[in-house]
Each structure stands twice: as structure tokens, then as C-alpha cells.
Scaffold this motif. Structure first.
Motif, PDB file in Angstrom:
ATOM      1  N   GLN A   1       5.630  15.004   2.325  1.00 24.69           N
ATOM      2  CA  GLN A   1       5.603  13.534   2.364  1.00 24.69           C
ATOM      3  C   GLN A   1       7.015  12.950   2.247  1.00 24.69           C
ATOM      4  O   GLN A   1       7.275  12.043   1.433  1.00 24.69           O
ATOM      5  CB  GLN A   1       4.660  12.979   1.290  1.00 24.69           C
TER       6      GLN A   1
ATOM      7  N   PRO B   1       0.837  -1.209   0.000  1.00 26.65           N
ATOM      8  CA  PRO B   1       0.000   0.000   0.000  1.00 26.65           C
ATOM      9  C   PRO B   1       0.868   1.253   0.000  1.00 26.65           C
ATOM     10  O   PRO B   1       1.951   1.274   0.584  1.00 26.65           O
ATOM     11  CB  PRO B   1      -0.795  -0.118   1.312  1.00 26.65           C
ATOM     12  N   GLU B   2       0.401   2.270  -0.675  1.00 29.80           N
ATOM     13  CA  GLU B   2       1.148   3.525  -0.713  1.00 29.80           C
ATOM     14  C   GLU B   2       1.203   4.099   0.696  1.00 29.80           C
ATOM     15  O   GLU B   2       0.209   4.097   1.415  1.00 29.80           O
ATOM     16  CB  GLU B   2       0.434   4.504  -1.647  1.00 29.80           C
ATOM     17  N   ARG B   3       2.371   4.563   1.096  1.00 30.22           N
ATOM     18  CA  ARG B   3       2.494   5.074   2.454  1.00 30.22           C
ATOM     19  C   ARG B   3       2.028   6.528   2.506  1.00 30.22           C
ATOM     20  O   ARG B   3       2.304   7.309   1.606  1.00 30.22           O
ATOM     21  CB  ARG B   3       3.951   5.006   2.912  1.00 30.22           C
ATOM     22  N   TYR B   4       1.346   6.886   3.563  1.00 29.40           N
ATOM     23  CA  TYR B   4       1.012   8.290   3.796  1.00 29.40           C
ATOM     24  C   TYR B   4       1.513   8.641   5.191  1.00 29.40           C
ATOM     25  O   TYR B   4       1.195   7.965   6.166  1.00 29.40           O
ATOM     26  CB  TYR B   4      -0.497   8.561   3.703  1.00 29.40           C
TER      27      TYR B   4
END
Ligand code: SF4
Ligand code: MG
Length: 317
Positions: A50, A13-16
Motif C-alpha cells: 500500500q 476516506p482512507e485510500r486503498y
């Protein structure tokens, strides 16, 4: 076929990143210390940009503000007195992919670290340098620092500081190969954030002089500017730092200042009554030393060994 998954590739999953991802230990600075505001601004910039925490390094010397790396949940290096800048240059020279934030104080940078101050700015490596200036040595309990005002009673000069204070920006603007020099104040979080963000975005060494309140030892020392916004001179220019409308409204005295104009930058730095804040100087053409130190970083060990052999062969007899 029933029950068997056909695609076994990993789904990462894309990290936020949230602010929590940058928040280290509980900051143990005194209540209302200006350092809290700077820490908060840097964490917000990391979140807004980010930046992966493992790609951020906070480097410091010694002093109250130099506890900064402990309060960032990133990599960090709490160095020796006056040595934040050479450590930061070392980090950047081997790991150009890292975002380097340097926390140093008026004692740390302008006294014992002054030699490194001159040369790190000349090297112009890509990093953000924050000079927390509270006009005192706070960690060692109220000793006169290079920026203590004349007559300030301290534990080392109970009858008042004898020497006129060093002007941080005038000094900095006299160094060779500087590329980005600005000033902000800790009590205006918007201007602080925008200045540090612009500093982060600059490619090269950005130097930010931050007036930092120390309610424990130099309380009220900046009141003439904090309590009287009309004494602040906001530097504006299309090549400067974009001022938020709220900041522009609060500080009604503006001056259009072209940051490529070093002579006017020096005159502004010499102002004694009004306090100019914003971008003083910007030279995007200043050579960046990273370009030199990064050479050969992608070579394999074999290639390096072959290069070394070839060099040594030149001296074979
Ligand atoms: Fe901040 Fe001053 Fe306390 Fe140090 S002594 S933490 S600079 S308020
Ligand atoms: Mg200090």
C-alpha cells in the motif's frame, strides 16, 4: 438547529490502492520479454505494501528495461545511459521519504555505468536496484554486452563474442560496503516476487541480479535453467529469503547458506553449472549514506542561513 451541520471537519476516506494505481502506459516491450514479469512483480509489491503512488519513484538509465518508469503510474526519471544510480542517489539524498526502485540493464550498469555501480553500492542508500540481465544490448539491436557469453554471435561480434563474460555477482560481492545481494529469475514469478519484496524491505541498498529473457535477441540463452529446474540451486536459510513451498518443491536442490558468510557467497557466485538463486549476502551493519545526506533536511531557511553565516564568520579577517 434544523438543517445545519454541526461538525464541519473534512471526512477523508482512507485510500486503498489497487494495481491500476501503479499501472502507467501500456508496456511496449516485445511479447514474452521478461521485463513484463518484473514490472508486474513491482506493481504487486507496491499494492501489497500500500505504497502511496506519489511516494514511489522509478529511476532508470537507457536500454529496454530502462523504459520501466514509463510503465509505472508513479514518479519516475528516465535518465542517461549508465546514470540510473547517481540519479537515484540524488533523489534519495533529498527525499528520504520516497521509495526508490532502480531499473538498469547489463549494458547500462556493467559497462558505461560501472563506475556508478561500484560507488552507489558503497554508498548503500536505501533503495532497490534491479539489474535486468539479458546478456545483450537489446535496445540497440543485439550488440555484445559485458555479460554476453563467450562465442555468442551478435551484430558487433558476428563470429562470436571474444571475451569471457563479466560475472555480475562475483563482481558485486567484491565491492566495499555492500549490504544485500540476491539473484532471481524472471520466469518464476513467485521467487521473483519474494526476492524483490525482501529487497524492498531491506534497509539499505538491495541489489537484485535478475536473469531476464530476451526472446528477440538471446532466445533460449537461459533454457538450461528454465527448462531444467534440477539445475537451479535454491539458497535457503532462516536469515535468507523465505521460499514459498511451491518454489521449494519445484527446485529440489537446496543449500543452506548463511548470508553473512561472504566467502561462501563468492564461491556460489562462481558456480558455472548450477544456477544459485536466493540471498547471497546480507550485512545489516553496513553504514547507510542516507544518514549523512539527510542531515539538516528539517532545518528552516533561516536556520540554514544562520548556519552559513556562522561558517563564513570563521574566515572573517
Ligand atoms: Fe525485451 Fe529483448 Fe524485446 Fe528488449 S529486445 S523488449 S529485452 S525481448
Ligand atoms: Mg541487456
Amino acid at each position: 438547529m434544523f438543517g445545519l451541520k454541526e461538525d464541519w471537519s473534512l471526512e477523508v476516506p482512507e485510500r486503498y490502492f489497487t494495481l491500476e494505481n501503479y499501472a502507467g502506459g501500456v508496456a511496449r516491450w516485445c511479447p514474452s520479454c521478461g521485463d513484463h514479469a518484473v514490472l508486474s512483480a513491482v506493481q504487486k509489491i507496491c499494492r501489497d505494501e500500500q505504497l502511496p503512488p506519489e511516494k514511489v519513484v522509478a529511476v532508470s538509465g537507457i536500454g529496454c528495461s530502462s523504459r520501466f518508469p514509463h510503465y509505472m503510474k508513479t514518479f519516475g526519471f528516465h535518465g542517461l545511459h549508465g546514470r540510473a544510480l547517481p540519479v537515484a542517489c540524488g533523489v534519495k539524498s533529498r527525499r528520504p521519504d520516497l521509495h526508490v526502485w532502480v531499473a538498469t540493464g547489463d549494458g547500462d550498469c556493467c559497462s558505461i555505468g560501472a563506475g556508478h555501480w561500484v560507488h552507489a553500492l558503497r554508498y548503500n542508500m536505501d533503495m532497490t536496484v534491479m539489474l535486468f540481465d539479458n546478456n545483450i544490448y537489446g535496445l540497440t539491436k543485439k550488440q555484445t554486452s559485458p555479460t554476453s557469453p563467450l562465442g555468442l554471435s551478435t551484430n558487433t561480434h558476428p563470429r562470436g563474442a571474444w571475451l569471457p563474460p563479466l560475472n555480475v555477482l562475483q563482481t558485486t560481492l567484491g565491492f566495499t560496503n555492500i549490504s544485500w545481494v540476491a539473484r532471481t529469475v524472471d520466469w518464476n514469478p513467485l521467487h521473483l516476487y519474494q526476492t524483490l519484496k525482501a529487497a524492498y524491505e531491506h534497509k539499505g541498498l538491495s541489489f537484485v541480479h535478475i536473469l531476464q529473457r530476451c526472446p528477440t535477441y538471446t532466445d533460449h540463452i537461459f533454457d538450461q535453467w528454465r527448462d531444467n529446474p534440477e539445475n537451479i540451486l535454491l539458497l535457503t536459510h532462516e536469515q535468507g529469503i523465505e521460499a514459498d513451498p511451491a518454489v521449494a518443491k519445484m527446485y529440489k536442490n537446496h543449500q543452506e547458506h548463511d548470508p553473512s558468510d561472504i566467502d561462501t557467497a563468492r564461491q556460489l557466485a562462481a558456480e558455472t553449472g548450477r544456477l544459485p538463486i536466493g540471498l547471497f549476502f546480507h550485512n545489516p551493519e553496513a553504514p547507510i549514506y542516507d544518514a549523512y545526506t539527510n542531515e539538516g533536511l528539517s532545518m528552516t531557511l533561516e536556520e540554514k542561513a544562520a548556519g552559513l553565516e556562522a561558517e563564513l564568520d570563521r574566515f572573517a579577517i
